[in-house]
Design an enzyme around this catalytic site. Sequence first.
Site, short mmCIF file in Angstrom:
data_model
loop_
_atom_site.label_atom_id
_atom_site.label_comp_id
_atom_site.label_asym_id
_atom_site.label_seq_id
_atom_site.Cartn_x
_atom_site.Cartn_y
_atom_site.Cartn_z
N SER A 13 0.73 -1.24 0.02
CA SER A 13 0.41 0.23 0.39
C SER A 13 1.34 1.02 -0.29
O SER A 13 0.72 2.26 -0.97
CB SER A 13 -1.23 0.14 1.26
OG SER A 13 -0.25 0.46 2.60
N ASN A 14 2.00 1.27 1.20
CA ASN A 14 2.83 2.12 0.68
C ASN A 14 3.67 2.53 -0.63
O ASN A 14 3.48 3.82 -1.27
CB ASN A 14 4.39 2.25 1.72
CG ASN A 14 3.66 2.68 3.19
OD1 ASN A 14 3.57 3.72 3.75
ND2 ASN A 14 3.27 2.02 4.02
N ARG A 65 21.45 -14.27 3.95
CA ARG A 65 21.35 -13.57 3.85
C ARG A 65 21.79 -12.67 2.72
O ARG A 65 21.31 -12.23 1.80
CB ARG A 65 21.36 -12.40 4.51
CG ARG A 65 20.43 -12.51 6.21
CD ARG A 65 20.39 -11.21 7.44
NE ARG A 65 19.71 -11.94 8.64
CZ ARG A 65 18.26 -11.64 8.04
NH1 ARG A 65 17.90 -10.70 6.99
NH2 ARG A 65 17.88 -11.94 9.64
N LEU A 93 18.97 -5.96 6.08
CA LEU A 93 19.01 -5.87 4.85
C LEU A 93 21.02 -6.06 5.91
O LEU A 93 20.80 -5.93 7.13
CB LEU A 93 19.82 -4.51 4.67
CG LEU A 93 17.81 -4.95 3.41
CD1 LEU A 93 17.29 -3.99 3.04
CD2 LEU A 93 18.06 -6.13 2.52
N HIS A 109 8.89 3.26 9.10
CA HIS A 109 8.90 2.31 10.22
C HIS A 109 7.65 2.85 11.11
O HIS A 109 7.23 3.97 11.51
CB HIS A 109 10.09 2.31 11.00
CG HIS A 109 9.76 1.79 12.16
ND1 HIS A 109 9.81 0.04 12.06
CD2 HIS A 109 9.72 2.20 13.73
CE1 HIS A 109 9.94 -0.63 13.15
NE2 HIS A 109 9.82 0.53 14.08
N THR A 141 20.10 2.41 7.28
CA THR A 141 21.81 2.56 7.71
C THR A 141 22.44 1.17 8.25
O THR A 141 20.83 0.78 8.76
CB THR A 141 22.43 3.83 9.06
OG1 THR A 141 21.33 3.41 10.29
CG2 THR A 141 21.80 4.78 8.45
N GLU A 174 0.47 7.04 7.11
CA GLU A 174 1.99 6.68 6.71
C GLU A 174 2.28 6.84 4.79
O GLU A 174 2.92 7.56 4.26
CB GLU A 174 2.07 5.10 6.16
CG GLU A 174 2.47 3.85 8.16
CD GLU A 174 2.76 3.34 8.15
OE1 GLU A 174 2.66 2.29 6.61
OE2 GLU A 174 2.54 2.17 9.15
C1 GRF Z 1 2.89 -1.11 6.99
O1 GRF Z 1 2.34 -0.37 8.43
C2 GRF Z 1 4.44 -0.57 6.65
O2 GRF Z 1 4.26 0.38 8.01
C3 GRF Z 1 4.94 -1.81 7.62
O3 GRF Z 1 4.41 -2.50 6.52
C4 GRF Z 1 2.99 -2.39 6.65
C5 GRF Z 1 3.26 -2.84 5.73
O4 GRF Z 1 3.69 -1.73 4.41
N1 GRF Z 1 6.84 -1.83 6.79
P1 GRF Z 1 2.33 -1.93 3.14
O5 GRF Z 1 0.98 -1.71 3.26
O6 GRF Z 1 3.01 -3.22 2.61
O7 GRF Z 1 3.29 -0.77 2.36
#
Ligand code: GRF
Length: 201
Positions: A13-14, A65, A93, A109, A141, A174
Amino acid sequence: MTRVAILISGGGSNMVRLVEAMAARRFATPVLVASNDPAAGGLAKARAMDVPVAAVDHRPFGRDRAGFEAAILRPILVAEPDILCLAGFMRVLTPDFVRRFEGRMLNIHPSLLPKYPGLHTHQRALDAGDTQAGCTVHEVTAELDAGPILGQAIVPVQPGDTAESLAARVLVEEHRLYPETLARFVAGQRAPLILGQGAPV
Ligand code: GRF
């Protein structure tokens, strides 16, 4: 035009809001959406917005990793991003990977850092009786969730809030904070952007 790659793990979603903001305001161009989960719902959303996608399943690499990062680095380097945005990316990471992008890698975050780095941030804020929660965009970082803060959105905790109800309200913020903070970062602005509940952007 500044080139932005976005790493996701889930619904993205972000990522969607970042891509929409770049398309609307043209301050940068999304060149890749990559995920550590080939089934991440955000990959289909990115495809629907005509953004190139890549996925490398981290599970076959187990605890290796570096091996996973070498694999996901390939499509990232092909895309030649200027900036890397972590957006709901749930893999930690290694310092080697971070060093490659340090100074041009952002993360969002879901807490008011430096409070509550790591997981379960909303429950921890509720358990502590905090009256405010929120989200932070910061430079990535080597130390987890600890880089320079670029933006924060403050969300009041409401009586009866659960981690889920608080997370839902924070997620809305966000989606306001990340695009605005990325646009300012691209413009070379580093003073932290602070958004209150419903304050004008
Ligand atoms: C969000 O709460 C974000 O803060 C965290 O992952 C969650 C889901 O993010 N890092 P998204 O919908 O996949 O962007």
